[in-house]
Design a protein around this motif. Structure first.
Motif, short mmCIF file in Angstrom:
data_model
loop_
_atom_site.label_atom_id
_atom_site.label_comp_id
_atom_site.label_asym_id
_atom_site.label_seq_id
_atom_site.Cartn_x
_atom_site.Cartn_y
_atom_site.Cartn_z
N UNK A 260 52.29 45.55 33.78
CA UNK A 260 52.72 46.25 34.99
C UNK A 260 51.81 46.00 36.18
N UNK A 261 50.54 45.65 35.94
CA UNK A 261 49.67 45.33 37.07
C UNK A 261 50.14 44.06 37.78
N UNK A 262 50.74 43.14 37.01
CA UNK A 262 51.31 41.94 37.62
C UNK A 262 52.52 42.30 38.49
N UNK A 263 53.32 43.28 38.04
CA UNK A 263 54.43 43.78 38.86
C UNK A 263 53.90 44.28 40.21
N UNK A 264 52.81 45.05 40.15
CA UNK A 264 52.23 45.62 41.37
C UNK A 264 51.76 44.51 42.32
N UNK A 265 51.17 43.45 41.76
CA UNK A 265 50.72 42.33 42.60
C UNK A 265 51.89 41.71 43.36
N UNK A 266 52.98 41.49 42.66
CA UNK A 266 54.14 40.86 43.28
C UNK A 266 54.75 41.75 44.36
N UNK A 267 54.88 43.03 44.08
CA UNK A 267 55.45 43.94 45.08
C UNK A 267 54.55 44.01 46.31
N UNK A 268 53.22 43.95 46.09
CA UNK A 268 52.28 43.98 47.22
C UNK A 268 52.42 42.75 48.10
N UNK A 269 52.95 41.67 47.54
CA UNK A 269 53.17 40.44 48.30
C UNK A 269 54.57 40.39 48.91
N UNK A 270 55.30 41.48 48.79
CA UNK A 270 56.61 41.57 49.42
C UNK A 270 57.77 41.04 48.62
N UNK A 271 57.55 40.78 47.35
CA UNK A 271 58.64 40.28 46.50
C UNK A 271 59.49 41.46 46.04
N UNK A 272 60.78 41.39 46.23
CA UNK A 272 61.65 42.52 45.87
C UNK A 272 61.67 42.78 44.36
N UNK A 273 61.83 44.05 44.02
CA UNK A 273 61.78 44.46 42.61
C UNK A 273 62.89 43.84 41.77
N UNK A 274 64.02 43.49 42.40
CA UNK A 274 65.12 42.94 41.61
C UNK A 274 64.86 41.51 41.12
N UNK A 275 63.76 40.92 41.57
CA UNK A 275 63.37 39.59 41.05
C UNK A 275 62.30 39.70 39.96
N UNK A 276 61.82 40.92 39.69
CA UNK A 276 60.68 41.13 38.80
C UNK A 276 61.12 41.84 37.52
N UNK A 277 60.75 41.28 36.38
CA UNK A 277 61.02 41.92 35.10
C UNK A 277 59.78 41.82 34.22
N UNK A 278 59.27 42.97 33.78
CA UNK A 278 58.11 42.97 32.89
C UNK A 278 58.61 42.73 31.46
N UNK A 279 58.17 41.62 30.88
CA UNK A 279 58.66 41.23 29.54
C UNK A 279 57.57 41.26 28.48
N UNK A 280 56.30 41.39 28.89
CA UNK A 280 55.21 41.35 27.93
C UNK A 280 54.55 39.99 27.88
N UNK A 281 53.71 39.81 26.90
CA UNK A 281 52.84 38.64 26.83
C UNK A 281 53.33 37.63 25.81
N UNK A 282 53.78 36.48 26.29
CA UNK A 282 54.35 35.45 25.42
C UNK A 282 53.30 34.85 24.49
N UNK A 283 52.01 34.90 24.86
CA UNK A 283 50.96 34.37 23.99
C UNK A 283 50.87 35.15 22.69
N UNK A 284 51.22 36.42 22.73
CA UNK A 284 51.20 37.23 21.50
C UNK A 284 52.34 36.80 20.59
N UNK A 285 53.48 36.44 21.17
CA UNK A 285 54.58 35.88 20.37
C UNK A 285 54.12 34.63 19.64
N UNK A 286 53.40 33.76 20.35
CA UNK A 286 52.93 32.51 19.75
C UNK A 286 52.01 32.80 18.57
N UNK A 287 51.11 33.77 18.74
CA UNK A 287 50.20 34.12 17.65
C UNK A 287 50.97 34.69 16.47
#
Length: 370
Positions: free
Chosen positions: A152-179
């Motif tokens: 969610x901190x990455x979501x906050x970074x994007x919104x602070x840069x003016x990116x609209x929320x409808x382009x942002x989806x928090x999905x989790x960490x893909x590196x954990x899937x790989x492990x």
């Protein structure tokens, strides 16, 4: 429902780990044809073959063969090669991962050709524009139609840069899937036995960032710190080829190679390397991905950097940023590290959420209708 074509972009070894869970998730859905595009930005045939075998990835459907070079050469080379591919065999979606030069290059190609672009690992910020990766992250996120964030901190970074929320989806960490995809093989691997280290009684070291290995004074201070640490705990060090070259040319290689408590290794496969990591008392690194994996595993991580694009590993994990002069003291304080639950959605199911998000977005845009 028509099938749509999705290109997964891979340029460096960490990219293979990130696309592998997603490739396997996408190849089993009826509405998608998935292609692996290998740009060749970082290429070593032996390690390339090993990583693709580890993750059961197919031979790349497209190989651009760009190779090494300056940042401009790599960025331009990938753009030229990938644009040619897109013009002859246009995908519906381009999925870029991480923050290497090819990540930005392919996003630029997609944006200019009107092809939908999604960025996996979006929103990570070190707020240090001297890092080429930070430039790649910021520009890729500004271009992408769909931004999949790890926290969610990455979501906050994007919104602070003016990116609209409808382009942002928090999905989790893909590196954990790989492990988790390879956990059984990792736990069954015999790397620790092979190199004669005892579980929880050694540290794993990785080192490759230019800020650490290209500046002679900094590299020397790191080696001095390692010599002190080795008096307390053995160090296992798979050496990146570029780092090895710097150590040799700076006259520091012999100091490490003659120390009986420092084991210098050739680069390892993911399975071999992670077998070392899961048994380590601590990890010393300047890598991004290891900060995440150690946070998930609850292993103390000492990161030789002034900043990190993954601050959640500091606040919710076992990661600490350290300078070379502080590093030996930090190793003495390993017992102070507290294991915490991993961040939300770091659960091995990120690829499933990415697939669901891609289908929903494509359906909304009418891309999956006859």
């Amino acid at each position: 429902m028509r099938k749509m074509t999705v290109d997964l972009i891979a340029a460096a070894r960490p990219n293979y780990m990130k696309i592998a869970p997603l490739y396997h998730a996408l190849k089993h859905v009826a509405w998608c044809d998935v292609r692996v595009v290998h740009t060749g930005q970082h290429y070593d045939k032996n390690m390339f073959d090993v990583f693709f075998a580890d993750f059961d990835l197919p031979r790349p459907h497209v190989s651009l063969g760009i190779g090494s070079g300056t940042h401009a050469e790599q960025t331009a080379g990938v753009m030229l090669g990938y644009e040619k591919h897109c013009l002859s065999s246009r995908p519906d979606w381009i999925i870029t991962v991480g923050d290497v030069n090819a990540t930005l290059s392919c996003a630029l190609v997609g944006a200019k050709l009107g092809i939908h672009v999604a960025h996996l690992e979006a929103g990570l910020r070190s707020h240090d524009r001297t890092m080429p990766e930070e430039i790649n992250r910021v520009l890729t996120d500004s271009l992408a139609d769909l931004l999949w964030t790890p926290s969610t901190d990455a979501d906050d970074n994007l919104r602070a840069e003016g990116i609209p929320s409808n382009r942002i989806t928090c999905v989790g960490n893909i590196m954990i899937d790989a492990f988790e995809m390879l956990r059984i093989k990792i736990e069954g691997e015999s790397t620790r036995v092979k190199f004669g280290v005892e579980k929880s009684k050694y540290a794993v070291l990785t080192l490759h960032r230019p800020s650490n290995v290209d500046v002679p004074g900094v590299l020397k201070s790191i080696v001095c710190a390692l010599m002190l640490i080795a008096r307390r705990i053995p160090i296992v060090f798979p050496v990146h080829p570029r780092t090895r070259h710097r150590l040799v040319t700076s006259g520091l290689w012999d100091q490490l190679s003659t120390n009986g408590s420092i084991r210098l290794l050739e680069p390892l496969s993911y399975i071999q390397f992670m077998n070392l990591v899961i048994g380590a008392a601590a990890v010393i690194t300047d890598s991004g991905g290891l900060q995440e994996e150690t946070t998930y595993l609850g292993i103390p991580c000492l990161t030789l950097r002034e900043n990190t694009e993954r601050p959640i590993t500091l606040t919710q994990g076992t990661n600490r940023l350290v300078s070379p002069d502080v590093l030996p003291f930090a190793v003495e304080q390993l017992s102070d590290f507290m294991r915490r639950p991993p961040p939300a959605l770091w659960d091995g199911h990120t690829a499933e959420r990415v697939v669901a998000s891609l289908k929903e977005c494509s359906d909304i845009r009418g891309m999956l209708h006859d």
